[in-house]
Design a protein around this motif. Structure first.
Motif, PDB file in Angstrom:
ATOM      1  N   ALA A 189      -0.077  -8.444  -3.986  1.00  0.00           N
ATOM      2  CA  ALA A 189      -1.351  -7.741  -4.160  1.00  0.00           C
ATOM      3  C   ALA A 189      -1.139  -6.268  -3.840  1.00  0.00           C
ATOM      4  O   ALA A 189      -0.418  -5.919  -2.904  1.00  0.00           O
ATOM      5  N   PHE A 190      -1.785  -5.409  -4.618  1.00  0.00           N
ATOM      6  CA  PHE A 190      -1.595  -3.971  -4.481  1.00  0.00           C
ATOM      7  C   PHE A 190      -2.939  -3.277  -4.322  1.00  0.00           C
ATOM      8  O   PHE A 190      -3.910  -3.594  -5.019  1.00  0.00           O
ATOM      9  N   THR A 191      -2.978  -2.328  -3.394  1.00  0.00           N
ATOM     10  CA  THR A 191      -4.145  -1.480  -3.244  1.00  0.00           C
ATOM     11  C   THR A 191      -3.662  -0.090  -2.845  1.00  0.00           C
ATOM     12  O   THR A 191      -2.460   0.180  -2.853  1.00  0.00           O
ATOM     13  N   ASP A 192      -4.597   0.801  -2.521  1.00  0.00           N
ATOM     14  CA  ASP A 192      -4.238   2.177  -2.187  1.00  0.00           C
ATOM     15  C   ASP A 192      -4.686   2.532  -0.772  1.00  0.00           C
ATOM     16  O   ASP A 192      -5.554   1.865  -0.191  1.00  0.00           O
ATOM     17  N   ALA A 193      -4.121   3.600  -0.257  1.00  0.00           N
ATOM     18  CA  ALA A 193      -4.375   3.994   1.122  1.00  0.00           C
ATOM     19  C   ALA A 193      -5.735   4.635   1.329  1.00  0.00           C
ATOM     20  O   ALA A 193      -6.160   4.841   2.466  1.00  0.00           O
ATOM     21  N   ASP A 194      -6.446   4.967   0.248  1.00  0.00           N
ATOM     22  CA  ASP A 194      -7.800   5.514   0.370  1.00  0.00           C
ATOM     23  C   ASP A 194      -8.839   4.503  -0.095  1.00  0.00           C
ATOM     24  O   ASP A 194      -9.946   4.876  -0.477  1.00  0.00           O
ATOM     25  N   THR A 195      -8.474   3.221  -0.035  1.00  0.00           N
ATOM     26  CA  THR A 195      -9.311   2.155  -0.590  1.00  0.00           C
ATOM     27  C   THR A 195      -9.605   1.097   0.460  1.00  0.00           C
ATOM     28  O   THR A 195      -8.741   0.756   1.269  1.00  0.00           O
ATOM     29  N   LEU A 196     -10.828   0.580   0.437  1.00  0.00           N
ATOM     30  CA  LEU A 196     -11.240  -0.490   1.334  1.00  0.00           C
ATOM     31  C   LEU A 196     -11.431  -1.760   0.512  1.00  0.00           C
ATOM     32  O   LEU A 196     -12.275  -1.802  -0.385  1.00  0.00           O
ATOM     33  N   VAL A 197     -10.632  -2.778   0.811  1.00  0.00           N
ATOM     34  CA  VAL A 197     -10.780  -4.049   0.103  1.00  0.00           C
ATOM     35  C   VAL A 197     -11.828  -4.895   0.811  1.00  0.00           C
ATOM     36  O   VAL A 197     -12.063  -4.755   2.012  1.00  0.00           O
ATOM     37  N   SER A 198     -12.460  -5.799   0.067  1.00  0.00           N
ATOM     38  CA  SER A 198     -13.474  -6.672   0.657  1.00  0.00           C
ATOM     39  C   SER A 198     -12.802  -7.777   1.472  1.00  0.00           C
ATOM     40  O   SER A 198     -11.619  -8.083   1.263  1.00  0.00           O
ATOM     41  N   PRO A 199     -13.525  -8.405   2.404  1.00  0.00           N
ATOM     42  CA  PRO A 199     -12.935  -9.470   3.216  1.00  0.00           C
ATOM     43  C   PRO A 199     -12.395 -10.634   2.391  1.00  0.00           C
ATOM     44  O   PRO A 199     -11.455 -11.306   2.823  1.00  0.00           O
ATOM     45  N   ASP A 200     -12.978 -10.893   1.219  1.00  0.00           N
ATOM     46  CA  ASP A 200     -12.504 -12.006   0.393  1.00  0.00           C
ATOM     47  C   ASP A 200     -11.651 -11.533  -0.784  1.00  0.00           C
ATOM     48  O   ASP A 200     -11.489 -12.250  -1.767  1.00  0.00           O
TER      49      ASP A 200
ATOM     50  N   ILE B 191       0.852  -1.193   0.000  1.00  0.00           N
ATOM     51  CA  ILE B 191       0.000   0.000   0.000  1.00  0.00           C
ATOM     52  C   ILE B 191       0.883   1.236   0.000  1.00  0.00           C
ATOM     53  O   ILE B 191       1.479   1.586   1.030  1.00  0.00           O
ATOM     54  N   PRO B 192       1.019   1.933  -1.130  1.00  0.00           N
ATOM     55  CA  PRO B 192       1.753   3.195  -1.115  1.00  0.00           C
ATOM     56  C   PRO B 192       0.906   4.277  -0.453  1.00  0.00           C
ATOM     57  O   PRO B 192      -0.318   4.268  -0.566  1.00  0.00           O
ATOM     58  N   ALA B 193       1.550   5.202   0.234  1.00  0.00           N
ATOM     59  CA  ALA B 193       0.791   6.245   0.932  1.00  0.00           C
ATOM     60  C   ALA B 193       1.571   7.550   0.936  1.00  0.00           C
ATOM     61  O   ALA B 193       2.754   7.574   1.277  1.00  0.00           O
ATOM     62  N   HIS B 194       0.884   8.625   0.562  1.00  0.00           N
ATOM     63  CA  HIS B 194       1.446   9.974   0.678  1.00  0.00           C
ATOM     64  C   HIS B 194       0.433  10.833   1.431  1.00  0.00           C
ATOM     65  O   HIS B 194      -0.637  11.156   0.917  1.00  0.00           O
ATOM     66  N   ASN B 195       0.740  11.145   2.679  1.00  0.00           N
ATOM     67  CA  ASN B 195      -0.137  11.970   3.531  1.00  0.00           C
ATOM     68  C   ASN B 195      -1.571  11.443   3.551  1.00  0.00           C
ATOM     69  O   ASN B 195      -2.515  12.131   3.176  1.00  0.00           O
ATOM     70  N   GLU B 196      -1.696  10.195   4.034  1.00  0.00           N
ATOM     71  CA  GLU B 196      -3.000   9.537   4.100  1.00  0.00           C
ATOM     72  C   GLU B 196      -3.408   9.233   5.536  1.00  0.00           C
ATOM     73  O   GLU B 196      -4.081   8.243   5.809  1.00  0.00           O
ATOM     74  N   GLY B 197      -3.001  10.110   6.461  1.00  0.00           N
ATOM     75  CA  GLY B 197      -3.293   9.853   7.866  1.00  0.00           C
ATOM     76  C   GLY B 197      -4.753   9.680   8.185  1.00  0.00           C
ATOM     77  O   GLY B 197      -5.118   8.924   9.086  1.00  0.00           O
ATOM     78  N   GLU B 198      -5.635  10.336   7.438  1.00  0.00           N
ATOM     79  CA  GLU B 198      -7.066  10.247   7.719  1.00  0.00           C
ATOM     80  C   GLU B 198      -7.676   8.947   7.196  1.00  0.00           C
ATOM     81  O   GLU B 198      -8.741   8.544   7.663  1.00  0.00           O
ATOM     82  N   ARG B 199      -7.033   8.303   6.240  1.00  0.00           N
ATOM     83  CA  ARG B 199      -7.644   7.147   5.587  1.00  0.00           C
ATOM     84  C   ARG B 199      -6.907   5.830   5.798  1.00  0.00           C
ATOM     85  O   ARG B 199      -7.484   4.764   5.633  1.00  0.00           O
ATOM     86  N   ILE B 200      -5.618   5.891   6.145  1.00  0.00           N
ATOM     87  CA  ILE B 200      -4.817   4.674   6.164  1.00  0.00           C
ATOM     88  C   ILE B 200      -5.293   3.666   7.205  1.00  0.00           C
ATOM     89  O   ILE B 200      -5.211   2.450   6.992  1.00  0.00           O
ATOM     90  N   GLY B 201      -5.839   4.135   8.314  1.00  0.00           N
ATOM     91  CA  GLY B 201      -6.304   3.206   9.340  1.00  0.00           C
ATOM     92  C   GLY B 201      -7.410   2.302   8.831  1.00  0.00           C
ATOM     93  O   GLY B 201      -7.358   1.073   8.994  1.00  0.00           O
ATOM     94  N   ALA B 202      -8.412   2.874   8.203  1.00  0.00           N
ATOM     95  CA  ALA B 202      -9.513   2.071   7.667  1.00  0.00           C
ATOM     96  C   ALA B 202      -9.025   1.136   6.567  1.00  0.00           C
ATOM     97  O   ALA B 202      -9.464  -0.018   6.468  1.00  0.00           O
ATOM     98  N   ALA B 203      -8.097   1.634   5.741  1.00  0.00           N
ATOM     99  CA  ALA B 203      -7.552   0.793   4.674  1.00  0.00           C
ATOM    100  C   ALA B 203      -6.838  -0.423   5.255  1.00  0.00           C
ATOM    101  O   ALA B 203      -7.001  -1.551   4.761  1.00  0.00           O
TER     102      ALA B 203
END
Length: 232
Positions: free
Chosen positions: A88-99, A6-18
């Protein structure tokens, strides 16, 4: 082993949920206990992203590149060195599904290009409904699509290494990787199975990325459309 980057640039508000979403996916029983490593690549962060990520059982890699291609590659290299079979790659403002990871692996492909859903169009105010409708008309969210998103991408380590991995591109690094894999004869699954939801953000982090695509779409709706043109 599976590695999630997960790459992140100033994502403090979203990275936790991601991270919470990724860790749920990593614990899915259908993975049969296979180890899953998660790495947040902190690229030129000046906010609380690192402090938030430190609260989770994930690796943290700090660099000053301001380049998402370099960031994704750095995380991938960590897991390649650890013996991961799948990246596997995703983003810091993204929520992946459990599966999410289960669905990627179920495709039995060298590469899995997933589609995306958008979390909330409310950031665009009164224009939100029009933008949402336009997106729904033009975006193909079904198997056989031809979208490429770094927010929903998986690749076998063997195939990734065969083409040299991500190029050091500030945007479209995901497209360049998939094009290289396609040219090398990789088996690509264009799948709507692995689900992710991303933000319809107005403060795009990567110039030329998905956020900028949405902003271009908003701009196009604010003026008469030129014949034959579509921002998606």
């Amino acid at each position: 082993m599976i590695g999630v980057v997960i790459p992140a640039h100033n994502e403090g508000e979203r990275i936790g949920a991601a991270l919470e979403a990724v860790l749920r996916a990593a614990a899915h029983p259908a993975l049969l206990g296979e180890p899953v490593g998660v790495a947040v690549v902190l690229d030129s962060c000046s906010d609380a992203t690192d402090a938030v990520a430190a609260q989770y059982p994930v690796a943290r890699i700090a660099l000053e590149a301001r380049n998402v291609g370099i960031a994704r590659a750095r995380g991938a290299n960590l897991f390649i060195g650890a013996g991961a079979r799948w990246l596997a790659f995703t983003d810091a403002d993204t929520l992946v599904s459990p599966d999410w990871l289960v669905k990627q692996l179920a495709e039995n492909a060298d590469v899995v290009c997933g589609s995306i859903g958008v979390e909330d169009w409310g950031a665009y105010g009164l224009e939100g409904s029009a933008v949402q409708a336009h997106f729904a008309r033009h975006y193909v969210d079904a198997d056989g699509h031809r979208h490429i998103h770094g927010a929903n991408l998986g690749v076998s380590t063997e195939a990734y290494c065969r083409v040299g991995g991500f190029q050091p591109l500030a945007c479209s690094e995901d497209v360049a990787l998939v094009e290289a894999l396609q040219a090398a004869g990789a088996r690509i699954a264009w799948s709507a199975g692995p689900r992710v939801t991303t933000s319809a953000r107005t403060d795009a982090r990567a110039r030329g990325g998905f956020g900028d695509t949405i902003l271009a779409m908003v701009a196009s709706l604010a003026k008469p459309a030129e014949p034959g043109l579509s921002p998606l």
